[in-house]
Design a protein around this motif. Structure first.
Motif, PDB file in Angstrom:
ATOM      1  N   TYR A  72       9.598  -3.809   0.742  1.00  0.00           N
ATOM      2  CA  TYR A  72       8.744  -4.926   0.296  1.00  0.00           C
ATOM      3  C   TYR A  72       7.499  -4.432  -0.455  1.00  0.00           C
ATOM      4  N   LEU A 130      -2.760   0.934   7.150  1.00  0.00           N
ATOM      5  CA  LEU A 130      -2.255  -0.172   6.311  1.00  0.00           C
ATOM      6  C   LEU A 130      -0.902   0.283   5.785  1.00  0.00           C
ATOM      7  N   PHE A 131       0.131  -0.373   6.254  1.00  0.00           N
ATOM      8  CA  PHE A 131       1.486   0.026   5.859  1.00  0.00           C
ATOM      9  C   PHE A 131       2.300  -1.203   5.484  1.00  0.00           C
ATOM     10  N   ARG A 162       4.960  -3.450  -3.469  1.00  0.00           N
ATOM     11  CA  ARG A 162       4.528  -4.068  -4.743  1.00  0.00           C
ATOM     12  C   ARG A 162       4.882  -5.549  -4.844  1.00  0.00           C
ATOM     13  N   GLY A 176       2.540  -7.710  -3.306  1.00  0.00           N
ATOM     14  CA  GLY A 176       1.260  -8.334  -2.968  1.00  0.00           C
ATOM     15  C   GLY A 176       0.954  -8.372  -1.479  1.00  0.00           C
ATOM     16  N   ILE A 177       1.797  -7.763  -0.646  1.00  0.00           N
ATOM     17  CA  ILE A 177       1.592  -7.836   0.813  1.00  0.00           C
ATOM     18  C   ILE A 177       0.403  -6.967   1.240  1.00  0.00           C
ATOM     19  N   GLY A 178       0.307  -5.771   0.673  1.00  0.00           N
ATOM     20  CA  GLY A 178      -0.831  -4.886   0.976  1.00  0.00           C
ATOM     21  C   GLY A 178      -2.144  -5.561   0.618  1.00  0.00           C
ATOM     22  N   SER A 235      -4.018   8.101   2.235  1.00  0.00           N
ATOM     23  CA  SER A 235      -3.090   9.079   1.663  1.00  0.00           C
ATOM     24  C   SER A 235      -3.200   9.122   0.144  1.00  0.00           C
TER      25      SER A 235
HETATM   26  C1  LIG Z   1      -0.530   1.358  -0.273  1.00  0.00           C
HETATM   27  C2  LIG Z   1       0.335   0.165   0.143  1.00  0.00           C
HETATM   28  C3  LIG Z   1      -0.164  -0.357   1.486  1.00  0.00           C
HETATM   29  C4  LIG Z   1       0.193  -0.918  -0.929  1.00  0.00           C
HETATM   30  O1  LIG Z   1       0.912  -2.074  -0.515  1.00  0.00           O
HETATM   31  P1  LIG Z   1       1.725  -3.008  -1.533  1.00  0.00           P
HETATM   32  O2  LIG Z   1       2.100  -4.253  -0.810  1.00  0.00           O
HETATM   33  O3  LIG Z   1       2.832  -2.254  -2.150  1.00  0.00           O
HETATM   34  O4  LIG Z   1       0.618  -3.284  -2.633  1.00  0.00           O
HETATM   35  P2  LIG Z   1       0.430  -4.641  -3.490  1.00  0.00           P
HETATM   36  O5  LIG Z   1       1.756  -5.142  -3.936  1.00  0.00           O
HETATM   37  O6  LIG Z   1      -0.430  -5.580  -2.734  1.00  0.00           O
HETATM   38  O7  LIG Z   1      -0.367  -4.049  -4.728  1.00  0.00           O
HETATM   39  C5  LIG Z   1      -1.430  -4.728  -5.305  1.00  0.00           C
HETATM   40  C6  LIG Z   1      -1.900  -3.962  -6.515  1.00  0.00           C
HETATM   41  O8  LIG Z   1      -2.373  -2.661  -6.147  1.00  0.00           O
HETATM   42  C7  LIG Z   1      -1.995  -1.718  -7.160  1.00  0.00           C
HETATM   43  N1  LIG Z   1      -1.027  -0.756  -6.626  1.00  0.00           N
HETATM   44  C8  LIG Z   1      -0.296  -0.850  -5.500  1.00  0.00           C
HETATM   45  N2  LIG Z   1       0.468   0.256  -5.326  1.00  0.00           N
HETATM   46  C9  LIG Z   1       0.219   1.047  -6.380  1.00  0.00           C
HETATM   47  C10 LIG Z   1       0.709   2.309  -6.787  1.00  0.00           C
HETATM   48  N3  LIG Z   1       1.597   3.000  -6.051  1.00  0.00           N
HETATM   49  N4  LIG Z   1       0.262   2.839  -7.936  1.00  0.00           N
HETATM   50  C11 LIG Z   1      -0.629   2.169  -8.697  1.00  0.00           C
HETATM   51  N5  LIG Z   1      -1.140   0.953  -8.363  1.00  0.00           N
HETATM   52  C12 LIG Z   1      -0.725   0.410  -7.212  1.00  0.00           C
HETATM   53  C13 LIG Z   1      -1.370  -2.530  -8.283  1.00  0.00           C
HETATM   54  O9  LIG Z   1      -2.369  -2.954  -9.164  1.00  0.00           O
HETATM   55  C14 LIG Z   1      -0.806  -3.701  -7.526  1.00  0.00           C
HETATM   56  O10 LIG Z   1      -0.639  -4.849  -8.323  1.00  0.00           O
HETATM   57  P3  LIG Z   1       0.698  -4.992  -9.231  1.00  0.00           P
HETATM   58  O11 LIG Z   1       1.871  -4.694  -8.358  1.00  0.00           O
HETATM   59  O12 LIG Z   1       0.614  -6.412  -9.694  1.00  0.00           O
HETATM   60  O13 LIG Z   1       0.548  -3.996 -10.340  1.00  0.00           O
HETATM   61  C15 LIG Z   1       1.837   0.542   0.237  1.00  0.00           C
HETATM   62  O14 LIG Z   1       2.233   1.174  -0.961  1.00  0.00           O
HETATM   63  C16 LIG Z   1       2.193   1.477   1.393  1.00  0.00           C
HETATM   64  O15 LIG Z   1       2.644   1.029   2.445  1.00  0.00           O
HETATM   65  N6  LIG Z   1       2.074   2.809   1.171  1.00  0.00           N
HETATM   66  C17 LIG Z   1       2.497   3.797   2.136  1.00  0.00           C
HETATM   67  C18 LIG Z   1       1.616   3.844   3.369  1.00  0.00           C
HETATM   68  C19 LIG Z   1       0.229   4.356   3.085  1.00  0.00           C
HETATM   69  O16 LIG Z   1       0.052   5.396   2.461  1.00  0.00           O
HETATM   70  N7  LIG Z   1      -0.769   3.598   3.576  1.00  0.00           N
HETATM   71  C20 LIG Z   1      -2.146   3.882   3.352  1.00  0.00           C
HETATM   72  C21 LIG Z   1      -2.905   4.209   4.561  1.00  0.00           C
HETATM   73  S1  LIG Z   1      -2.689   5.926   5.006  1.00  0.00           S
END
Ligand SMILES: CC(C)(COP(=O)(O)OP(=O)(O)OC[C@H]1O[C@@H](n2cnc3c(N)ncnc32)[C@H](O)[C@@H]1OP(=O)(O)O)[C@@H](O)C(=O)NCCC(=O)NCCS
Length: 154
Positions: free
Chosen positions: A88, A82-83, A90, A92-94, A118
């Motif tokens: 983009y 999941l990346f 934070r 809401g895409i994840g 991770s």
């Molecule tokens: C983890 C990941 C997929 C989250 O995707 P995202 O689109 O940024 O997350 P969202 O915007 O949908 O987050 C939804 C909620 O999750 C929580 N959240 C997301 N990232 C967070 C963080 N780094 N720290 C704390 N809470 C977090 C928050 O509550 C967030 O809501 P808010 O922004 O209103 O506070 C993204 O950060 C990513 O690509 N990370 C690197 C790749 C990775 O490690 N992938 C995991 C598989 S190994």
């Protein structure tokens, strides 16, 4: 406007470049330079990505014709990746991708979804009620990565 659709093989270059750049710019906060280099180099294995896209349930999130995130399952209920695009985060895409993935797992008849994630992603999964089964050391090309086996009952 974010749209979720199943990936096709033509998406491969955008998917692998998103993977590389997210690791280099986002995961780099939690892992060493060598670990990041090894992990990001996984983007170069076209054969593996082709198999992932063609053999699994693999979805992408798209905004204005740009892929801004992706996620895929293996074995029906294992979230193997999941990346979200580095520019983009934070937005809401994840969360959106995770919802579609979980629906797919439920539709396939599973009661549980599993993953190993991770340090970077753990707070995100914690927010979506995932439990940590255990912390583990994952070996990849001579580097050892700390990550977490997680699950959620659906
Ligand atoms: C983890 C990941 C997929 C989250 O995707 P995202 O689109 O940024 O997350 P969202 O915007 O949908 O987050 C939804 C909620 O999750 C929580 N959240 C997301 N990232 C967070 C963080 N780094 N720290 C704390 N809470 C977090 C928050 O509550 C967030 O809501 P808010 O922004 O209103 O506070 C993204 O950060 C990513 O690509 N990370 C690197 C790749 C990775 O490690 N992938 C995991 C598989 S190994």
């Amino acid at each position: 406007m974010i749209e979720i659709r199943e990936a096709v093989i033509n998406d491969l270059p955008e998917i692998t470049s998103l993977f590389r750049n997210t690791i280099l710019h986002i995961n780099s906060k939690h892992y060493t330079e060598n670990q990041i280099a090894v992990w990001a180099s996984g983007a170069d294995n076209e054969k593996k990505w082709t198999a992932r896209i063609t053999k699994n349930y693999f979805i992408v999130a798209e905004a204005n014709n740009t892929i801004v995130g992706f996620a895929y399952l293996t074995q029906g209920n294992y979230l193997d990746g999941l990346f979200v695009h580095k520019d983009y985060q934070r937005q809401g895409i994840g969360a959106k991708l995770l919802r579609v993935i979980e629906s797919q797992v439920i539709m396939a008849g599973f009661k549980e979804i599993k993953s190993d994630v991770s340090k970077t992603a753990l707070p995100f999964f914690d927010d979506y009620y995932y439990e940590v089964e255990k912390k583990q050391m994952k070996h990849l090309k001579g580097e050892v990565f700390e990550n977490y086996i997680i699950y959620r009952t659906l």
